[in-house]
Design a protein around this motif. Structure first.
Motif, PDB file in Angstrom:
ATOM      1  N   HIS A 148     -24.777  -0.876   9.958  1.00  0.00           N
ATOM      2  CA  HIS A 148     -25.227  -0.073   8.828  1.00  0.00           C
ATOM      3  C   HIS A 148     -24.048   0.226   7.913  1.00  0.00           C
ATOM      4  CE1 HIS A 148     -28.638   2.636   7.586  1.00  0.00           C
ATOM      5  NE2 HIS A 148     -27.700   2.933   6.727  1.00  0.00           N
ATOM      6  N   TYR A 149     -24.148  -0.240   6.689  1.00  0.00           N
ATOM      7  CA  TYR A 149     -23.112   0.070   5.693  1.00  0.00           C
ATOM      8  C   TYR A 149     -23.592   1.274   4.909  1.00  0.00           C
ATOM      9  CZ  TYR A 149     -20.715  -0.244   1.212  1.00  0.00           C
ATOM     10  OH  TYR A 149     -20.027   0.048   0.072  1.00  0.00           O
ATOM     11  N   LEU A 150     -22.774   2.317   4.878  1.00  0.00           N
ATOM     12  CA  LEU A 150     -23.260   3.595   4.346  1.00  0.00           C
ATOM     13  C   LEU A 150     -23.092   3.741   2.835  1.00  0.00           C
ATOM     14  CD1 LEU A 150     -21.904   5.873   7.160  1.00  0.00           C
ATOM     15  CD2 LEU A 150     -24.203   5.015   6.899  1.00  0.00           C
ATOM     16  N   ARG A 163     -18.557   6.574   0.742  1.00  0.00           N
ATOM     17  CA  ARG A 163     -17.177   6.802   0.345  1.00  0.00           C
ATOM     18  C   ARG A 163     -16.377   5.509   0.445  1.00  0.00           C
ATOM     19  NH1 ARG A 163     -16.174  10.349   5.746  1.00  0.00           N
ATOM     20  NH2 ARG A 163     -16.402   8.600   7.138  1.00  0.00           N
ATOM     21  N   CYS A 164     -17.097   4.390   0.379  1.00  0.00           N
ATOM     22  CA  CYS A 164     -16.435   3.092   0.405  1.00  0.00           C
ATOM     23  C   CYS A 164     -15.444   3.034  -0.743  1.00  0.00           C
ATOM     24  CB  CYS A 164     -17.473   1.995   0.259  1.00  0.00           C
ATOM     25  SG  CYS A 164     -16.779   0.363   0.088  1.00  0.00           S
ATOM     26  N   THR A 165     -14.255   2.547  -0.456  1.00  0.00           N
ATOM     27  CA  THR A 165     -13.231   2.498  -1.487  1.00  0.00           C
ATOM     28  C   THR A 165     -13.075   1.097  -2.060  1.00  0.00           C
ATOM     29  OG1 THR A 165     -11.582   2.136   0.192  1.00  0.00           O
ATOM     30  CG2 THR A 165     -11.928   4.393  -0.497  1.00  0.00           C
ATOM     31  N   TYR A 166     -13.948   0.183  -1.640  1.00  0.00           N
ATOM     32  CA  TYR A 166     -13.889  -1.196  -2.141  1.00  0.00           C
ATOM     33  C   TYR A 166     -12.525  -1.830  -1.895  1.00  0.00           C
ATOM     34  CZ  TYR A 166     -17.900   0.921  -4.266  1.00  0.00           C
ATOM     35  OH  TYR A 166     -19.055   1.622  -4.444  1.00  0.00           O
ATOM     36  N   CYS A 167     -11.954  -1.512  -0.754  1.00  0.00           N
ATOM     37  CA  CYS A 167     -10.639  -2.069  -0.461  1.00  0.00           C
ATOM     38  C   CYS A 167     -10.755  -3.519  -0.028  1.00  0.00           C
ATOM     39  CB  CYS A 167      -9.954  -1.255   0.620  1.00  0.00           C
ATOM     40  SG  CYS A 167     -10.798  -1.323   2.207  1.00  0.00           S
ATOM     41  N   GLY A 168     -11.909  -3.892   0.491  1.00  0.00           N
ATOM     42  CA  GLY A 168     -12.084  -5.288   0.874  1.00  0.00           C
ATOM     43  C   GLY A 168     -11.511  -5.652   2.228  1.00  0.00           C
ATOM     44  N   ARG A 169     -11.142  -4.675   3.031  1.00  0.00           N
ATOM     45  CA  ARG A 169     -10.621  -4.990   4.356  1.00  0.00           C
ATOM     46  C   ARG A 169     -11.711  -5.605   5.226  1.00  0.00           C
ATOM     47  NH1 ARG A 169      -6.401  -6.257   5.968  1.00  0.00           N
ATOM     48  NH2 ARG A 169      -6.525  -5.240   7.980  1.00  0.00           N
ATOM     49  N   CYS A 170     -12.937  -5.103   5.074  1.00  0.00           N
ATOM     50  CA  CYS A 170     -14.034  -5.634   5.883  1.00  0.00           C
ATOM     51  C   CYS A 170     -14.181  -7.130   5.634  1.00  0.00           C
ATOM     52  CB  CYS A 170     -15.320  -4.880   5.593  1.00  0.00           C
ATOM     53  SG  CYS A 170     -15.692  -4.690   3.852  1.00  0.00           S
ATOM     54  N   ALA A 171     -14.126  -7.506   4.354  1.00  0.00           N
ATOM     55  CA  ALA A 171     -14.270  -8.924   4.018  1.00  0.00           C
ATOM     56  C   ALA A 171     -13.089  -9.734   4.562  1.00  0.00           C
ATOM     57  CB  ALA A 171     -14.383  -9.096   2.511  1.00  0.00           C
ATOM     58  N   THR A 197     -19.068 -10.421   1.229  1.00  0.00           N
ATOM     59  CA  THR A 197     -18.512 -10.772  -0.075  1.00  0.00           C
ATOM     60  C   THR A 197     -18.217  -9.493  -0.821  1.00  0.00           C
ATOM     61  OG1 THR A 197     -20.365 -12.292  -0.058  1.00  0.00           O
ATOM     62  CG2 THR A 197     -18.902 -12.388  -1.975  1.00  0.00           C
ATOM     63  N   MET A 198     -17.049  -9.415  -1.440  1.00  0.00           N
ATOM     64  CA  MET A 198     -16.801  -8.312  -2.346  1.00  0.00           C
ATOM     65  C   MET A 198     -17.451  -8.722  -3.667  1.00  0.00           C
ATOM     66  SD  MET A 198     -15.367  -6.298  -0.357  1.00  0.00           S
ATOM     67  CE  MET A 198     -14.905  -4.907  -1.366  1.00  0.00           C
ATOM     68  N   SER A 199     -18.595  -8.111  -3.955  1.00  0.00           N
ATOM     69  CA  SER A 199     -19.381  -8.547  -5.103  1.00  0.00           C
ATOM     70  C   SER A 199     -18.761  -8.039  -6.393  1.00  0.00           C
ATOM     71  CB  SER A 199     -20.792  -7.999  -4.973  1.00  0.00           C
ATOM     72  OG  SER A 199     -20.741  -6.608  -5.194  1.00  0.00           O
ATOM     73  N   ASN A 238     -12.319  -1.962  11.375  1.00  0.00           N
ATOM     74  CA  ASN A 238     -11.189  -2.002  10.461  1.00  0.00           C
ATOM     75  C   ASN A 238     -11.427  -1.291   9.145  1.00  0.00           C
ATOM     76  OD1 ASN A 238      -8.841  -3.703  11.554  1.00  0.00           O
ATOM     77  ND2 ASN A 238     -10.683  -4.787  12.184  1.00  0.00           N
ATOM     78  N   CYS A 239     -12.604  -0.738   8.954  1.00  0.00           N
ATOM     79  CA  CYS A 239     -12.860  -0.064   7.689  1.00  0.00           C
ATOM     80  C   CYS A 239     -12.097   1.255   7.652  1.00  0.00           C
ATOM     81  CB  CYS A 239     -14.358   0.194   7.537  1.00  0.00           C
ATOM     82  SG  CYS A 239     -14.700   1.284   6.163  1.00  0.00           S
ATOM     83  N   PRO A 240     -11.147   1.388   6.735  1.00  0.00           N
ATOM     84  CA  PRO A 240     -10.366   2.627   6.708  1.00  0.00           C
ATOM     85  C   PRO A 240     -11.212   3.848   6.358  1.00  0.00           C
ATOM     86  CG  PRO A 240      -9.380   0.948   5.292  1.00  0.00           C
ATOM     87  CD  PRO A 240     -10.710   0.437   5.714  1.00  0.00           C
ATOM     88  N   SER A 241     -12.316   3.635   5.664  1.00  0.00           N
ATOM     89  CA  SER A 241     -13.140   4.775   5.275  1.00  0.00           C
ATOM     90  C   SER A 241     -14.213   5.080   6.306  1.00  0.00           C
ATOM     91  CB  SER A 241     -13.832   4.497   3.949  1.00  0.00           C
ATOM     92  OG  SER A 241     -12.920   4.009   3.033  1.00  0.00           O
ATOM     93  N   ARG A 242     -14.283   4.296   7.336  1.00  0.00           N
ATOM     94  CA  ARG A 242     -15.304   4.455   8.383  1.00  0.00           C
ATOM     95  C   ARG A 242     -16.695   4.479   7.760  1.00  0.00           C
ATOM     96  NH1 ARG A 242     -13.404   9.511  10.681  1.00  0.00           N
ATOM     97  NH2 ARG A 242     -11.905   9.620   9.013  1.00  0.00           N
ATOM     98  N   GLU A 243     -16.982   3.440   7.041  1.00  0.00           N
ATOM     99  CA  GLU A 243     -18.225   3.353   6.293  1.00  0.00           C
ATOM    100  C   GLU A 243     -19.264   2.475   6.975  1.00  0.00           C
ATOM    101  OE1 GLU A 243     -18.935   5.608   4.164  1.00  0.00           O
ATOM    102  OE2 GLU A 243     -19.413   4.236   2.547  1.00  0.00           O
ATOM    103  N   ILE A 244     -18.859   1.832   8.066  1.00  0.00           N
ATOM    104  CA  ILE A 244     -19.771   0.864   8.686  1.00  0.00           C
ATOM    105  C   ILE A 244     -20.065   1.327  10.106  1.00  0.00           C
ATOM    106  CG2 ILE A 244     -20.100  -1.571   9.241  1.00  0.00           C
ATOM    107  CD1 ILE A 244     -17.619  -2.023   7.291  1.00  0.00           C
ATOM    108  N   LEU A 245     -21.332   1.537  10.392  1.00  0.00           N
ATOM    109  CA  LEU A 245     -21.701   1.971  11.732  1.00  0.00           C
ATOM    110  C   LEU A 245     -22.277   0.807  12.510  1.00  0.00           C
ATOM    111  CD1 LEU A 245     -23.584   5.331  11.128  1.00  0.00           C
ATOM    112  CD2 LEU A 245     -21.187   4.976  11.686  1.00  0.00           C
TER     113      LEU A 245
HETATM  114  S1  SF4 Z   1     -14.601  -2.264   1.240  1.00  0.00           S
HETATM  115 FE1  SF4 Z   1     -15.225  -2.525   3.365  1.00  0.00          FE
HETATM  116  S2  SF4 Z   1     -13.473  -1.887   4.570  1.00  0.00           S
HETATM  117 FE2  SF4 Z   1     -13.154  -1.099   2.503  1.00  0.00          FE
HETATM  118  S3  SF4 Z   1     -13.991   0.959   2.528  1.00  0.00           S
HETATM  119 FE3  SF4 Z   1     -15.635  -0.372   1.837  1.00  0.00          FE
HETATM  120  S4  SF4 Z   1     -16.749  -0.912   3.680  1.00  0.00           S
HETATM  121 FE4  SF4 Z   1     -14.785  -0.088   4.331  1.00  0.00          FE
END
Ligand code: SF4
Ligand code: SF4
Lengths: 557, 175
Positions: B73-75, B78-86, B95-97, B54-61
């Motif tokens: 693996h969280y890269l 280019r994570c946008t801190y959208c918090g969808r993963c959480a 946790t969104m720290s 579900n990561c829109p930025s495809r940051e998690i492998l």
């Molecule tokens: S906050 Fe989570 S879902 Fe959003 S871009 Fe970063 S890793 Fe992906």
């Protein structure tokens, strides 16, 4: 109302109207014979006096074997959004161009050709628009058989863009990309005769990111809002909610009322930060930095507020299909009210000062003219149109979220110049404050997200208009399989407004160019990295994250 | 009258006084809901890959080394801190720290790598707690693709334990 319009079309064009879908009394889809597209669009645009919104192409070959072209129109007074649909053969798709009769369709039709390979026959200016100059001919990235990550063979970096001939007696002056007063990647080639701009050629789409392709190939319904939010650094929430609305409209998802109110509030908070920012920028562009700073100072508490509510100053991450992610607690509501009260009184002072300021008035009056006729021809929207006395506002005309449950005035001004836009945007701030207060009074309790228990149906058409701070954003979606849209088209207000720029700057002084363009807010993102070099010894040192942090905290560094 | 406007404008500035904050010399606490860098909890994660899907930025492998070991693996690039993963994590392992000062030239400062020991089952080769959280996510309208054929899964087993999945990226600055 909708059936009356349909009847009118049927009476006039008979069998050229093949089929119609009356979705409700605000949406109408009409399938027509592509051979009659020109007279039908002319009739709708001129005789029925519709507003042109956008043209959209779609590759439907995997499903129906055809290409589709949608011409979107709006009847603002009757609150109708209206779509003309042409089905074109899967081989060698061609359609009569309507740009000759509706100049506003110019870019959209060039885009059809670039991205889908649909030939607009008889287009008055069939130049490449979106694809980069180096892109080889005959590759159309929005076709379904073109992979999202493909780079076609024959990418020719040496290929030069052929600019038009400079008109006789004129000198070509390049403006941008990254002009000192407009730090946005776009290029205007101005044809200047002495001090006066006689014409220009626009070259843009340098930061085209292919998001529509990603949405239909890689991402899912609930990923796209996060990406859509990044279309624009200012109207982010607008785009993400507009995408949600388009899908909800197509798939028939009913959003819970509390979520609708929260959407309305956040959209208005977005407008509240955007308008002071733009007024500040307008002052900055005419060289008046004091008010620029004050406008931005007054805006800052709104950014803090947004951060408190949503966790971020600007990218709120608010929308998902069927609802919203963040709720308002009673404490947050109280705090928001307090911030609004302060903003209102401070903004009142700014308006009192600016509205009588002869210097600002002198720099912006008679500059960047867009009168009613130009607004109609080029489909101009938002404060640009309202500053020219055109009474349109998607919030009232095509209600969405909770806008049908609040009262507000649509601010217009009749000078049709940049000054008119300054006035409109200054006064709209008070309307937004007013809307948010009403929302708090009326907000019901209840769930934040609709309970979606089945997969969303595929193949439905949804479209929606939403009033961004800069004007109407129009989003169009065809729902698809695999939980992602089959086609999504986002038309931002600038897409239309920018097409009006050549007419707005014609025969104006070159010095007024940047304020004429000033409605386009620059936004940049950058990440600074740091390495130090000792000048005496030449030794280099790279800094770790922890070192950087401690260095930045100590005043000595 | 223009002169009156100028006086009014001066009054606005004088009343406001100095408003600039001394950041970065002094930092200010962020609000409670602030979304900073996501942090994974090694203990809670069950390796369902909902976050990766579900990561829109495809940051998690998600990387399956063998049937028992899955690497997440969280890269952090280019994570946008959208918090969808959480949001989608069924175990609240993310946790969104409140960390936002992420300027670094060593990308591993931001990355996180979880080595997960997966239970096996004779039928499907993998076990999740209770009914599959993926099913639950799908019912909520989230996409949950077939992992085996998914774009995140690199089938290579050419890693030795302790070796990074991706070579670290040190950003070279031009002199
Ligand atoms: S906050 Fe989570 S879902 Fe959003 S871009 Fe970063 S890793 Fe992906
Ligand atoms: S969604 Fe949560 S449990 Fe599933 S893999 Fe991601 S962190 Fe682990």
């Amino acid at each position: 109302m909708v059936s009356k319009k349909l009847q009118q079309l049927k009476d006039k064009f008979g069998s050229a109207i093949q089929q119609a879908d009356v979705v409700n009394d605000m949406r109408l889809l009409v399938y027509i014979d592509p051979a009659s597209v020109k007279p039908i669009c002319q009739y709708i645009f001129r005789d029925m006096d519709a507003r042109y919104v956008i043209s959209i192409g779609s590759d439907d070959r995997p499903y129906s074997g055809k290409f589709l072209v949608f011409h979107q129109f709006a009847f603002d007074k009757e609150k109708i959004l209206f779509s003309i649909i042409c089905q074109l053969p899967g081989e060698n798709p061609r359609i009569d161009s309507i740009s000759g009769i509706i100049p506003a369709a110019n870019w959209a039709e060039r885009e059809l050709k670039d991205l889908l390979g649909i030939e607009p026959v008889g287009h008055p200016y069939p130049k490449r628009l979106v694809l980069p100059d180096a892109w080889p001919d005959g590759h159309h990235p929005l076709r379904k058989d073109f992979a999202w990550n493909k780079i076609p063979e024959g990418y020719d970096e040496e290929r030069e863009f052929d600019f038009d001939e400079t008109p006789p007696g004129c000198t070509a002056v390049p403006f941008g990309p990254f002009h000192p007063t407009l730090d946005e990647p776009e290029h205007f080639r101005l044809y200047v005769d002495g001090e006066f701009v006689r014409g220009c050629e626009y070259r843009g789409f340098m930061v085209h990111r292919g998001i529509e392709k990603l949405s239909e190939s890689v991402l899912g319904y609930n990923d796209v809002p996060m990406m859509a939010e990044r279309i624009c650094g200012i109207c982010g929430c607008v785009h993400s909610l507009a995408f949600c609305q388009a899908v909800e409209n197509g798939a028939g998802v009913i959003v819970p009322p509390r979520a609708e109110f929260i959407r309305t509030i956040m959209l208005e908070i977005e407008r509240l930060h955007s308008h002071p920012m733009w007024v500040g920028l307008a002052c900055h562009l005419v060289g008046f930095d004091t008010l620029f700073m004050q406008a931005w100072r007054i805006r800052e508490p709104i950014m803090w507020l947004a951060e408190k509510i949503t966790g971020n100053r600007k990218t709120y991450g608010l929308g998902i299909i069927g609802g919203v992610r963040w709720d308002f607690t009673p404490e947050l509501i109280a705090e928001t009210r307090a911030v609004l009260d302060k903003l209102e009184s401070e903004w009142r002072q700014v308006v009192a000062a600016v509205s009588k300021d002869k210097n600002i008035m002198a720099r912006t009056s008679g500059v960047g003219m867009a009168d009613k006729a130009l607004c109609k021809e080029m489909g101009l929207v938002g404060p640009v149109a309202r500053g020219g006395g055109v009474d349109i506002d998607a919030r009232r005309d095509h209600p969405y979220a909770a806008y049908d449950r609040v009262d507000f005035k649509v601010i217009t001004h009749n000078t049709a110049d940049v000054w008119g836009r300054v006035v409109v945007r200054m006064l709209e701030v008070f309307e937004s404050i007013n809307i948010i207060r009403q929302c708090f009074d009326k907000m019901p309790q209840g769930p934040l997200v609709a309970d979606i228990t089945t997969e969303l149906p595929a193949g439905r058409v949804g479209y929606t208009s939403i009033e961004a701070p800069r004007g109407e954003s129009h989003h169009f979606a065809i729902t698809g399989d695999d939980n992602r849209p089959r086609r999504w088209r986002a038309r931002a207000p600038t897409y239309q407004n920018l097409q009006g720029i050549p007419a707005m700057i014609k025969d104006q002084r070159i010095a007024d160019m940047q304020i004429s363009l000033g409605g386009i807010d620059p936004c940049m993102s950058c990440t600074d990295r740091m390495e130090t070099i000792d000048i005496r010894t030449g030794a280099r040192k790279s800094w770790t994250k922890a070192e950087l942090l401690s260095l930045s905290r100590s005043r000595k560094g | 009258m223009s002169i009156l406007s100028k006086l009014k404008e001066t009054a606005i500035c004088l009343n406001a006084g100095r408003v600039t904050m001394p950041y970065p010399f002094e930092s200010k606490p962020v609000p409670e809901r602030f979304r900073g860098r996501p942090i994974w909890d090694h203990v809670k994660c069950i390796g369902c890959a909902g976050c990766a899907n579900n990561c829109p930025s495809r940051e998690i492998l998600i990387n399956d080394i063998c049937q028992e070991i899955r690497i997440l693996h969280y890269l952090g690039r280019r994570c946008t801190y959208c918090g969808r993963c959480a949001d989608v994590c069924p175990e609240d392992a993310i946790t969104m720290s409140h960390e936002f000062e992420n300027g670094t030239n060593k990308i591993t400062d931001l990355q996180q790598r979880l080595e997960l020991f997966m239970s096996t089952c004779q039928r499907c080769g993998r076990c999740f707690k209770g009914q599959s959280p993926l099913e639950a996510l799908k019912m909520k309208g989230y996409r949950a693709d077939d992992l085996a054929n998914d774009r995140w899964v690199f089938k290579s087993t050419a890693y030795l334990p302790g070796q990074p999945i991706l070579e670290d990226l040190t950003i070279e600055l031009e002199g």
